[in-house]
Design a protein around this motif. Structure first.
Motif, PDB file in Angstrom:
ATOM      1  N   THR A 156      39.008  26.479 -91.399  1.00 62.29           N
ATOM      2  CA  THR A 156      39.621  27.078 -92.590  1.00 62.29           C
ATOM      3  C   THR A 156      38.894  26.637 -93.849  1.00 62.29           C
ATOM      4  O   THR A 156      38.664  27.435 -94.765  1.00 62.29           O
ATOM      5  N   GLN A 160      44.784  32.364 -92.676  1.00 66.88           N
ATOM      6  CA  GLN A 160      45.443  31.854 -91.470  1.00 66.88           C
ATOM      7  C   GLN A 160      46.958  31.899 -91.618  1.00 66.88           C
ATOM      8  O   GLN A 160      47.662  32.315 -90.709  1.00 66.88           O
ATOM      9  N   ASP A 215      40.759  34.351 -90.409  1.00 62.58           N
ATOM     10  CA  ASP A 215      41.074  32.971 -90.045  1.00 62.58           C
ATOM     11  C   ASP A 215      42.229  32.951 -89.056  1.00 62.58           C
ATOM     12  O   ASP A 215      43.379  33.155 -89.430  1.00 62.58           O
ATOM     13  N   GLU A 216      41.914  32.726 -87.817  1.00 61.21           N
ATOM     14  CA  GLU A 216      42.899  32.698 -86.738  1.00 61.21           C
ATOM     15  C   GLU A 216      43.917  33.836 -86.858  1.00 61.21           C
ATOM     16  O   GLU A 216      45.106  33.602 -87.028  1.00 61.21           O
TER      17      GLU A 216
END
Ligand SMILES: Nc1ncnc2c1ncn2[C@@H]1O[C@H](COP(=O)(O)OP(=O)(O)O)[C@@H](O)[C@H]1O
Ligand SMILES: [Mg+2]
Lengths: 314, 431
Positions: free
Chosen positions: A44, A83, A159-160
């Motif tokens: 991140t 995320q 992000d994820e």
């Protein structure tokens, strides 16, 4: 020609913690680059530096070979999907997308179209006027993704994007990403799921403790391993290894021994020696061998070899 | 069941006491506020402020001058002079004085005359600020005491008294309507006053004051000084103004907390990833905060107007300017909280405490004139105090635009400082 996006030796410290050290990566159109690493690896932080949210303590980010302009053109070229869900719960799906589109200067029919397409793209057209707080986790994730695509950026920073979603939503998200790749988008895909990186990404960068450990396609990474092979033997008459599975682990060069439903798995240092040792063991135990196959090492194995840790427990 | 219950209660207590700041506030807030009001209502801390009174002596006689001197000596009053009733009325209207006493022409002579005969009493004009009911009662008592003292002393020892007693003696003897026994008693009394006056200046005679036909030698004409003569005071103007000011700040806290919550989720990242400057985001927040504050203000005051007859007796432009300036200040206050706060949990309690103190010391709960003098001065550092006083001014006091402008300027000054600190301290990075 310079890559579309390049990060050179990025570094970020939080106090004495070196969250990111010397991370370099590059990204081309029509490519999904996987940034794989356990929680806390610095993924991140890296994405935030690339998106311009964090000032790097070292290194630089280049967009089309140049440092990102400050006039907004660079930010317009990037689409960030954070995320943590970045949605207003109290607003409807459509209102959320309208807001985020407006932040990028969209308006009028252009915004209408972008919102409509965005909702359709992630399969939420029918829930356009429902408030986000009524959505399931998977639906929120899909909307979160759509919000980053509205302004049609050429580089996507994800992000994820699949954390905590049901398999159906995950597949829907994968379909969307593959569609985007085929349209020439450059995608940076951050994850701590091996299977995702293996399935989706053309190249993978493995990170841990803020550093890049390895980079390449999944087969390339595997081939670089010194001990690359896994044996899987389907056995009859041995149950689930009660009483003897421990002995398999003691065979020379054997590691990561597992058994489930009569399928025995083991990673061996040397294919020939390992195979003959296993066959001898099976014969000595009087077990019946139904099938024997060798598997190329997966990323899990690669990660283990690189860090000495299993990704999942990291 | 008991085990589960015990475990649950223990969990709640542990969590509560875990948050040190919340604990301190839960106990400190009631103690601080309780102590403040106790201090206020028990007259502690260097005593209450003196009541500011303007006195216009339009008579200029020895009697009126003596009354003014007695009032000036009184420890409960802070007396300043005024040249006319109109000037005094304006000063009360502006809140510069709590009350004004007007001694009309020939008050002294008429009062001494009226001392013996309850006729033709002169009028003493008492102009008072209707929001100060308690002081008005006190002032009435003090006035009666001093006027009686001076007038009776004059009646029994001064030349005016001698003249007056002789004249009264003559009138009593000529009054056919008076009962013979009354006439006899009054004649004896007045004759002894005359005798006494003629060979002595003894002050013991004051003891005679309350006897016979002697009584308060003047009438008090009271006037509530509001926006216009004849207008009655509306206490809701102050209370609605005060509560609007308080709850606007409360809303600003929630607004600031909203930013902190957004920063914790990914929203703030997404906002900052867009091609916008950080200042645009803060400005947008500031504008929406101000609009919400303005709406609270207008709805609250509008309700007071519709239901409780609150009126803007003074300047409407002043009223609206105050509303806008206060809304901007409150909004900037919310931004300041968001800039300085780390987490909503840790910031909220402290902010609520700060707001309670701000509005309490600003005079939104009880008017600031109840405070001791030093505190009245000290609280001029607070934006809430300025807002409250100016709002009183343009509503029930009926003051003009000029009266509101200093407060508007100060509120805008606070807005500027708050916004500046917020912009400076607002974290520039979003990891
Ligand atoms: N704002 C911050 N302050 C201090 N430490 C941080 C901050 N953000 C991240 N970290 C630390 O930096 C490291 C990398 O974090 P992060 O980039 O979020 O990892 P990942 O996304 O791979 O899980 C972690 O050890 C994390 O605790
Ligand atoms: Mg992360």
């Amino acid at each position: 020609m310079a890559p579309l996006l390049e990060a050179r030796r990025l570094a970020k410290n939080y106090g004495t913690l070196r969250a990111v050290e010397e991370v370099s990566l590059s990204l081309e159109p029509g490519e999904i680059l996987g940034l794989l690493g356990p929680n806390g690896a610095g993924k991140t932080t890296t994405v935030s530096m690339i998106a311009g949210l964090l000032a790097p303590d070292g290194g630089e980010v280049l967009l089309m070979g140049r440092p990102p302009s400050t006039n907004g053109a660079a930010k317009r070229a990037l689409g960030l999907v954070p995320q943590d869900l970045a949605l207003f719960d109290g607003l409807t799906a459509e209102a959320n997308l309208r807001l985020f589109g407006a932040l990028y200067g969209l308006g009028g029919p252009g915004l209408d179209r972008a919102v409509k397409e965005g909702l359709a793209f992630v399969g939420l057209s029918e829930r356009a006027s429902s408030r986000v707080k009524s959505f399931s986790g998977g639906m929120k994730r899909r909307l979160n993704l759509a919000a980053g695509l509205l302004h049609d950026p050429s580089v996507l920073l994800l992000d994820e994007p699949t954390v905590g979603v049901d398999p159906q939503s995950r597949n829907a998200i994968f379909d969307v990403l593959e569609d985007l790749r085929s349209r020439g988008k450059a995608i940076l895909y951050t994850t701590h799921y091996m299977e995702e990186a293996e399935r989706l990404c053309s190249r993978i960068v493995i990170m841990d403790h803020g550093r890049v450990l390895a980079e390449g396609t999944a087969p390339e990474l595997a081939s670089r391993l010194p001990h690359p092979t896994r044996l899987v033997a389907e056995l009859r008459g041995g149950g689930d290894g009660e009483g003897w599975i421990g002995e398999v682990g003691k065979l020379p060069g054997f590691s990561r021994v597992s058994i489930e439903g009569g399928r025995l798995g083991a990673t061996v240092e040397n294919l020939a020696e390992g195979t003959s040792a296993l066959l001898a063991f099976i014969a000595s135990r009087g077990l019946e061998l139904a099938s024997l196959e060798t598997q190329r090492p997966d990323l899990e194995t690669v990660f283990l070899a690189l860090t000495g840790r299993e990704l999942r427990d990291a | 069941m008991m085990r589960a219950l015990r475990a649950l209660v223990r969990k709640d207590l542990t969590l509560f006491f875990e948050d040190r700041r919340a604990v301190v506030l839960s106990f400190a807030a009631p103690i601080a506020i309780g102590a403040f009001f106790g201090f206020l209502f028990s007259g502690g801390g260097g005593g209450n402020a003196k009541i500011p009174v303007r006195v216009a002596d339009l008579d200029g006689s020895s009697v009126s001058r003596a009354i003014v001197a007695a009032l000036e000596k009184d420890k409960a009053l802070e007396v300043k002079s005024a040249t006319s009733a109109d000037e005094a009325r304006e000063l009360v209207r502006r809140g510069k004085a709590t009350a004004a006493v007007i001694l009309p022409k020939s008050f002294g002579e008429e009062a001494v005359n009226a001392f013996f005969r309850q006729t033709d009493k002169p009028d003493l004009l008492l102009l008072r600020d209707p929001s100060h009911t308690a002081e008005a009662g006190m002032l009435r008592g003090i006035l009666t005491q001093h006027v009686m003292e001076v007038v009776s002393k004059e009646a029994f020892s001064g030349p005016a008294g001698l003249r007056s007693a002789r004249q009264a003696l003559r009138q009593v003897s000529e009054d056919k309507a008076m009962a013979p026994s009354d006439r006899k008693d009054l004649t004896v009394l007045l004759q002894s006053v005359v005798n006494l006056q003629e060979h002595s200046t003894s002050e013991k005679t004051e003891a005679l004051g309350p006897q016979g036909g002697i009584g308060v030698p003047y009438d008090t004409k009271e006037e509530e000084v509001t926006a216009h003569a004849g207008e009655t005071y509306n206490g809701y103007a102050h209370s609605f103004g005060g509560m609007a000011l308080q709850f606007i700040l409360m809303a600003s806290i929630e607004f600031g907390m909203g930013i902190l919550i957004e920063r914790r989720t990914g929203i703030w990242k997404r906002l900052l990833a867009a091609p916008l400057h950080r200042s645009t985001l803060l400005l947008a927040r500031g504008i929406s905060g101000a609009l919400i504050s303005l709406a609270i203000f207008l709805v609250c005051m509008g309700f007071g107007m519709a239901v409780f007859g609150v009126r803007v007796q003074g300047s409407w432009p002043g009223f609206l300017l105050l509303a806008v300036a206060y809304a901007l200040m409150a909004s900037a206050f919310g931004l300041l909280l968001a800039a300085l706060g780390r987490t909503p949990e840790a910031t909220r309690g402290l902010a609520v405490f700060a707001v309670l103190i701000l509005v309490m010391l600003g005079g939104a709960w009880v008017p600031a004139f109840i405070f001791p003098a030093w505190l009245q001065k000290a609280t001029l550092l607070l934006p809430t105090r300025w807002a409250m006083d100016a709002l009183d001014g343009v509503t029930w006091r009926g003051l003009g635009l000029a009266s509101a402008l200093p407060a508007v300027a100060i509120l805008l000054g606070f807005t500027f400082v708050f916004a500046l600190i917020a912009a400076w301290k607002f974290p520039s990075e979003e990891g």
